[in-house]
Design an enzyme around this catalytic site. Structure first.
Site, PDB file in Angstrom:
ATOM      1  N   THR A  52      -0.689   4.439  -0.130  1.00 31.39           N
ATOM      2  CA  THR A  52      -1.823   5.512   0.409  1.00 31.39           C
ATOM      3  C   THR A  52      -1.058   6.719   0.749  1.00 31.39           C
ATOM      4  OG1 THR A  52      -3.560   3.894   0.450  1.00 31.39           O
ATOM      5  CG2 THR A  52      -3.867   6.087   1.526  1.00 31.39           C
ATOM      6  N   CYS A 110       0.757  -1.179  -0.078  1.00 31.29           N
ATOM      7  CA  CYS A 110       0.108  -0.014  -0.304  1.00 31.29           C
ATOM      8  C   CYS A 110       0.834   1.201   0.078  1.00 31.29           C
ATOM      9  CB  CYS A 110      -0.897   0.009   1.228  1.00 31.29           C
ATOM     10  SG  CYS A 110      -2.035   1.187   1.244  1.00 31.29           S
TER      11      CYS A 110
END
EC number: 1.7.1.7
Length: 492
Positions: free
Chosen positions: A321, A319
């Site tokens: 993000t 990830c």
């Protein structure tokens, strides 16, 4: 200027590598005495606090079956068609059960030769020990039971109706809610190896066999539903078509739905939870929602009706993000903040992401999580659906984030909506990579649970709940982290 003025009072965020659990006097004399049972959601109980992540390179039906057999649960990914996801649910449900939904049937007018063929007498895979004799295959009204022993001395032309044990002399039940323990007690007291379950008109609904019960009782760690089937969860999104997906998944047998989006503290997620909780097609199962990272998010989703929370914005190995959007909370702090609110309402929490070792599992649970969701640690196992490649002479499997480019393009291809807009509009928040092939999943789970048992005992506790009451953390420096691993040697 107000934001600049608030800088000195910014909250501090900690993750698993920032802390250690302080050892305490322990009454535990054996790790086997430690209880690792927990709750996934309000009504779903697990034997071990491990959940397989709803990633298309981690959890499909094979992973979910092994997870449930070992006491955990798998959440089936949603990056496929509704039909494909429902088919995976059904495969998990058929993998193990004491209620046979499609028992082999035969008509009273059939001959011994036909019965032998149906029984698969030669012992080939798929053979059964008895046949349900019904008046016809539509109404399925039970006439009797035919076992292999009934055929031993019969002539080939003998009719089934002359060989079967009639229904009047057969132990049957009309209790379709019968439990595994109740069925076993009936078999013990009535000295029978089969129990047909009948409907109000005498129609055959299910069959319970002694052999299936023995298989189930041989593995007491498995997490089962009320009908003795392995439990399984399924992920959904928040789009209009996901209402249809949710209803179809519940109908297929999913035990829990996970509303899974990158930013769970959004009106889209909150509204979806509310809709699922009032829809009669979906409100009979628990609803878990996420992903979130703050106490405010936990409160809002609980108010919406969530039965469980999934915590983690950006901690996963695939990830990005936090790099793309600049948003997130270090995972240990996120778990502590969300769990503090959730505990007040009796809502369990899943710590999703950032777990690299069994020690991290201990820290997540001590911080308030009821379960941990694993992706990277389970990817690369035999059961994981990731593609196998050879890299530098070693076998590896692909792992990818569900917010990444590859996963979203694959989803668009399956849904036949791959056009230029898909490429132009996508801003990836996940990456693709590889992990070594690790072999079967079950031994890995046993190692992780063994580490958790040790962690619980180091906290002077016998159970997860006790650990969460007693656990104390100490912050450590970078030098402390380096000291925590192996050092000053050449690894073999």
């Amino acid at each position: 200027m107000a934001a600049l003025g608030s800088l000195p009072t910014l909250p501090e965020g900690l993750t698993y590598d920032d802390v250690l659990l302080i050892p305490q006097r322990s009454p535990v004399r054996s790790r086997k005495a430690v209880n690792t049972s927990t709750r996934l959601s309000r009504n779903i109980h697990l034997k071990i606090p491990i959940v397989a992540s709803n990633m298309d390179t981690v959890c499909e039906d094979k992973t979910a079956v092994t997870m449930a057999r070992e006491g955990g649960i798998g959440i089936l990914h949603r990056f496929c068609s509704i039909e494909e996801q429902c088919a995976m649910v059904r495969k998990v449900k058929r993998a193990q059960s004491f209620l046979i939904e499609d028992p082999r049937m035969i008509l009273p007018s059939a001959t011994k030769a036909e019965a032998l063929e149906e029984l698969n007498w030669s012992g080939r895979k798929g053979g059964v020990s008895c046949l349900m004799v019904v008046d016809d295959f539509t109404s399925r009204r039970l006439c009797g039971v035919l076992s292999k022993s009934d055929l031993i001395f019969a002539t080939d032309s003998a009719l089934v109706e002359t060989l079967m044990t009639p229904v009047s002399r057969t132990v049957v039940s009309t209790n379709t809610a019968i439990t595994l323990e109740e069925a076993r007690e009936v078999m013990r007291t009535k000295r029978t190896s089969n129990i047909p379950l009948l409907g109000p008109k005498g129609e055959l609904l299910y069959l319970i066999t002694q052999s299936d019960i023995l298989k189930l009782t041989g593995n007491r760690n498995a997490t089962l539903d009320s009908r003795g089937r392995l439990i399984v969860g399924a992920a959904i999104g928040v789009k209009k078509e996901d209402h249809k997906r949710a209803a179809a998944l519940v109908d297929a047998g999913a035990d829990v739905l996970v509303v899974d989006i990158a930013h769970g503290h959004s009106d889209l997620c909150i509204d979806m939870v509310k809709a699922l909780k009032v829809n009669p097609l979906t409100n009979k199962v628990d609803i878990i929602a996420g992903n979130i990272a703050t106490a405010e998010a936990a409160q809002d989703l609980i108010d919406a009706g969530a039965d469980g929370l999934k915590i983690g914005v950006g901690p996963g190995s695939i990830c990005i993000t936090r790099l793309v959007a600049g948003s997130g909370v270090p995972q240990l702090s996120a778990v502590m903040d969300c769990a503090r609110v959730a505990k007040k309402h009796g809502v369990p929490c899943i710590a999703d992401g950032g777990v690299k070792t069994a020690g991290d599992i201990c820290k997540a649970i001590a911080a308030g999580a009821d379960t941990v969701m694993l992706g990277n640690m389970l990817a690369g196992t035999d059961e994981a659906p990731g593609r196998v490649l050879v890299k530098d002479g070693k076998k590896v499997k692909i792992i990818r984030g569900m917010a990444g480019f590859g996963a979203n393009i694959s989803k668009a291809e399956r849904e036949k909506r791959l056009d230029e807009d898909v490429f132009n509009d996508l801003v990836p928040e996940g990456v693709e990579g590889s992990v070594p092939c690790k072999g079967p999943l079950a031994p890995i789970l046993k190692q992780l649970v063994g580490g958790l048992r040790s962690g619980i005992s180091y906290c002077g506790s016998h159970s997860i709940a006790d650990m969460q009451q007693r656990a104390r953390f100490v912050r450590m420096s970078g030098a402390g982290l380096r000291e925590s691993g192996s050092h000053d040697i050449s690894k073999l």
